[in-house]
Design a protein around this motif. Structure first.
Motif, PDB file in Angstrom:
ATOM      1  N   ALA B  30       0.829  -1.204   0.000  1.00  0.00           N
ATOM      2  CA  ALA B  30       0.000   0.000   0.000  1.00  0.00           C
ATOM      3  C   ALA B  30       0.865   1.255   0.000  1.00  0.00           C
ATOM      4  O   ALA B  30       1.658   1.471   0.910  1.00  0.00           O
ATOM      5  N   THR B  31       0.700   2.048  -1.035  1.00  0.00           N
ATOM      6  CA  THR B  31       1.409   3.315  -1.096  1.00  0.00           C
ATOM      7  C   THR B  31       0.964   4.220   0.042  1.00  0.00           C
ATOM      8  O   THR B  31       1.778   4.852   0.708  1.00  0.00           O
ATOM      9  N   THR B  32      -0.314   4.261   0.228  1.00  0.00           N
ATOM     10  CA  THR B  32      -0.907   5.161   1.202  1.00  0.00           C
ATOM     11  C   THR B  32      -2.020   4.433   1.943  1.00  0.00           C
ATOM     12  O   THR B  32      -2.735   3.617   1.356  1.00  0.00           O
ATOM     13  N   MET B  33      -2.158   4.725   3.215  1.00  0.00           N
ATOM     14  CA  MET B  33      -3.278   4.216   4.009  1.00  0.00           C
ATOM     15  C   MET B  33      -4.017   5.393   4.620  1.00  0.00           C
ATOM     16  O   MET B  33      -3.408   6.426   4.934  1.00  0.00           O
ATOM     17  N   PHE B  34      -5.314   5.216   4.735  1.00  0.00           N
ATOM     18  CA  PHE B  34      -6.167   6.271   5.275  1.00  0.00           C
ATOM     19  C   PHE B  34      -6.915   5.730   6.492  1.00  0.00           C
ATOM     20  O   PHE B  34      -7.269   4.561   6.543  1.00  0.00           O
ATOM     21  N   TRP B  35      -7.178   6.619   7.436  1.00  0.00           N
ATOM     22  CA  TRP B  35      -8.003   6.271   8.586  1.00  0.00           C
ATOM     23  C   TRP B  35      -9.246   7.142   8.591  1.00  0.00           C
ATOM     24  O   TRP B  35      -9.168   8.378   8.479  1.00  0.00           O
ATOM     25  N   TYR B  36     -10.398   6.471   8.717  1.00  0.00           N
ATOM     26  CA  TYR B  36     -11.689   7.147   8.751  1.00  0.00           C
ATOM     27  C   TYR B  36     -12.390   6.813  10.070  1.00  0.00           C
ATOM     28  O   TYR B  36     -12.110   5.804  10.707  1.00  0.00           O
ATOM     29  N   ARG B  37     -13.350   7.660  10.409  1.00  0.00           N
ATOM     30  CA  ARG B  37     -14.185   7.421  11.585  1.00  0.00           C
ATOM     31  C   ARG B  37     -15.629   7.558  11.134  1.00  0.00           C
ATOM     32  O   ARG B  37     -15.961   8.441  10.313  1.00  0.00           O
ATOM     33  N   MET B  47      -9.888  10.978   8.886  1.00  0.00           N
ATOM     34  CA  MET B  47      -9.135  11.477  10.023  1.00  0.00           C
ATOM     35  C   MET B  47      -7.712  11.869   9.614  1.00  0.00           C
ATOM     36  O   MET B  47      -7.210  12.926   9.962  1.00  0.00           O
ATOM     37  N   ALA B  48      -7.061  10.957   8.878  1.00  0.00           N
ATOM     38  CA  ALA B  48      -5.657  11.192   8.545  1.00  0.00           C
ATOM     39  C   ALA B  48      -5.228  10.324   7.377  1.00  0.00           C
ATOM     40  O   ALA B  48      -5.844   9.297   7.088  1.00  0.00           O
ATOM     41  N   THR B  49      -4.163  10.764   6.756  1.00  0.00           N
ATOM     42  CA  THR B  49      -3.542  10.049   5.636  1.00  0.00           C
ATOM     43  C   THR B  49      -2.130   9.694   6.044  1.00  0.00           C
ATOM     44  O   THR B  49      -1.393  10.562   6.542  1.00  0.00           O
ATOM     45  N   SER B  50      -1.726   8.460   5.816  1.00  0.00           N
ATOM     46  CA  SER B  50      -0.361   8.086   6.180  1.00  0.00           C
ATOM     47  C   SER B  50       0.350   7.414   5.015  1.00  0.00           C
ATOM     48  O   SER B  50      -0.226   6.618   4.289  1.00  0.00           O
ATOM     49  N   ASN B  51       1.598   7.798   4.846  1.00  0.00           N
ATOM     50  CA  ASN B  51       2.464   7.184   3.850  1.00  0.00           C
ATOM     51  C   ASN B  51       3.599   6.482   4.563  1.00  0.00           C
ATOM     52  O   ASN B  51       4.111   6.982   5.565  1.00  0.00           O
ATOM     53  N   GLU B  52       4.004   5.346   4.042  1.00  0.00           N
ATOM     54  CA  GLU B  52       5.042   4.553   4.675  1.00  0.00           C
ATOM     55  C   GLU B  52       6.313   5.365   4.859  1.00  0.00           C
ATOM     56  O   GLU B  52       6.800   6.001   3.925  1.00  0.00           O
ATOM     57  N   GLY B  53       6.799   5.374   6.085  1.00  0.00           N
ATOM     58  CA  GLY B  53       8.056   6.024   6.373  1.00  0.00           C
ATOM     59  C   GLY B  53       8.002   7.525   6.603  1.00  0.00           C
ATOM     60  O   GLY B  53       9.040   8.156   6.801  1.00  0.00           O
ATOM     61  N   SER B  54       6.798   8.089   6.567  1.00  0.00           N
ATOM     62  CA  SER B  54       6.705   9.531   6.807  1.00  0.00           C
ATOM     63  C   SER B  54       5.581   9.825   7.799  1.00  0.00           C
ATOM     64  O   SER B  54       4.777   8.954   8.114  1.00  0.00           O
ATOM     65  N   LYS B  55       5.552  11.057   8.270  1.00  0.00           N
ATOM     66  CA  LYS B  55       4.542  11.431   9.258  1.00  0.00           C
ATOM     67  C   LYS B  55       3.159  11.498   8.616  1.00  0.00           C
ATOM     68  O   LYS B  55       3.016  11.880   7.453  1.00  0.00           O
ATOM     69  N   ALA B  56       2.163  11.200   9.421  1.00  0.00           N
ATOM     70  CA  ALA B  56       0.788  11.241   8.912  1.00  0.00           C
ATOM     71  C   ALA B  56       0.321  12.685   8.756  1.00  0.00           C
ATOM     72  O   ALA B  56       0.794  13.585   9.453  1.00  0.00           O
ATOM     73  N   THR B  57      -0.592  12.874   7.836  1.00  0.00           N
ATOM     74  CA  THR B  57      -1.234  14.177   7.634  1.00  0.00           C
ATOM     75  C   THR B  57      -2.636  14.105   8.205  1.00  0.00           C
ATOM     76  O   THR B  57      -3.432  13.272   7.766  1.00  0.00           O
TER      77      THR B  57
END
Lengths: 111, 118
Positions: B30-37, B47-57
């Motif tokens: 997965a290039t990018t993972m997202f978290w929803y509520r 809620m946020a977007t996360s990319n492997e190896g970097s801080k979440a937005t």
């Protein structure tokens, strides 16, 4: 700001009674419009992605269409197992691939 | 293909405790993972977007110190709800975007985690 409005909020159909669900959207630049099905207590299940106006996709009793302002999900001869909440989401060119969801249409198909 | 799992499926905890939720892409990177509520009768809210190896937005209004996201590898992201309170009770759902050519904007969702804070 991207906006997605789905109608109706709820829809009750008799088995075999065809109908359409609407998704109106505003987005600065459309990367994709997505349809998902969600059953209670579960995550959304991917149905379709549409990318440009005029595009259509079909899967069993479902057919999704797209214009520059809205998308329709047509359900032909629905069955009780089609009962679920149908979610529409847009992905804008400014959204960084995140999805902006509508509130969904709750579909109940009775025998 | 394109299966995303979450663990646990449901958790009940006392107010003030921390809860970790795992999201795994089982058959793809997965290039990018997202978290929803998702609150009852409501739609999914990012809620946020996360990319492997970097801080979440994080989205506006989401406290990054309360909802800690770690994207440790191309197949695993974790969400930790720190010092959970009853108002954090919700259905948390992750999604993942496959790392393959031509499908950069597909998203596949996990089954969700029901969090109840007493």
């Amino acid at each position: 700001e991207d906006q997605v409005t789905q109608s109706p909020e709820a829809l009750r159909l008799q088995e075999g009674e065809s109908s359409s669900l609407n998704c109106s959207y505003t987005v600065s630049g459309l990367r994709g419009l997505f349809w998902y099905r969600q059953d209670p207590g579960k995550g959304p299940e991917f149905l379709f992605t549409l990318y440009s106006a005029g595009e259509e996709k079909e899967k069993e009793r479902l057919k999704a269409t797209l214009t520059k302002k809205e998308s329709f999900l047509h359900i032909t001869a629905p069955k009780p197992e089609d009962s679920a909440t149908y979610l529409c989401a847009v992905q804008g060119v400014d959204s960084g691939y995140a999805l902006n969801f509508g509130k969904g249409t709750s579909l109940l198909v009775t025998p | 293909g394109a299966v995303v799992s979450q663990h646990p499926s449901r958790v009940i905890c006392k107010s003030g405790t921390s809860v970790k939720i795992e999201c795994r892409s089982l058959d793809f990177q997965a290039t990018t993972m997202f978290w929803y509520r998702q609150f009852p009768k409501q739609s999914l809210m990012l809620m946020a977007t996360s990319n492997e190896g970097s801080k979440a937005t994080y989205e506006q209004g989401v406290e990054k110190d309360k909802f800690l996201i770690n994207h440790a590898s191309l197949t695993l992201s974790t969400l930790t709800v720190t010092s959970a309170h009853p108002e954090d009770s919700s259905f948390y759902i992750c999604s993942a975007t496959p790392r393959r050519a031509g499908t950069y904007n597909e998203q596949f969702f996990g089954p969700g985690t029901r969090l109840t804070v007493l």
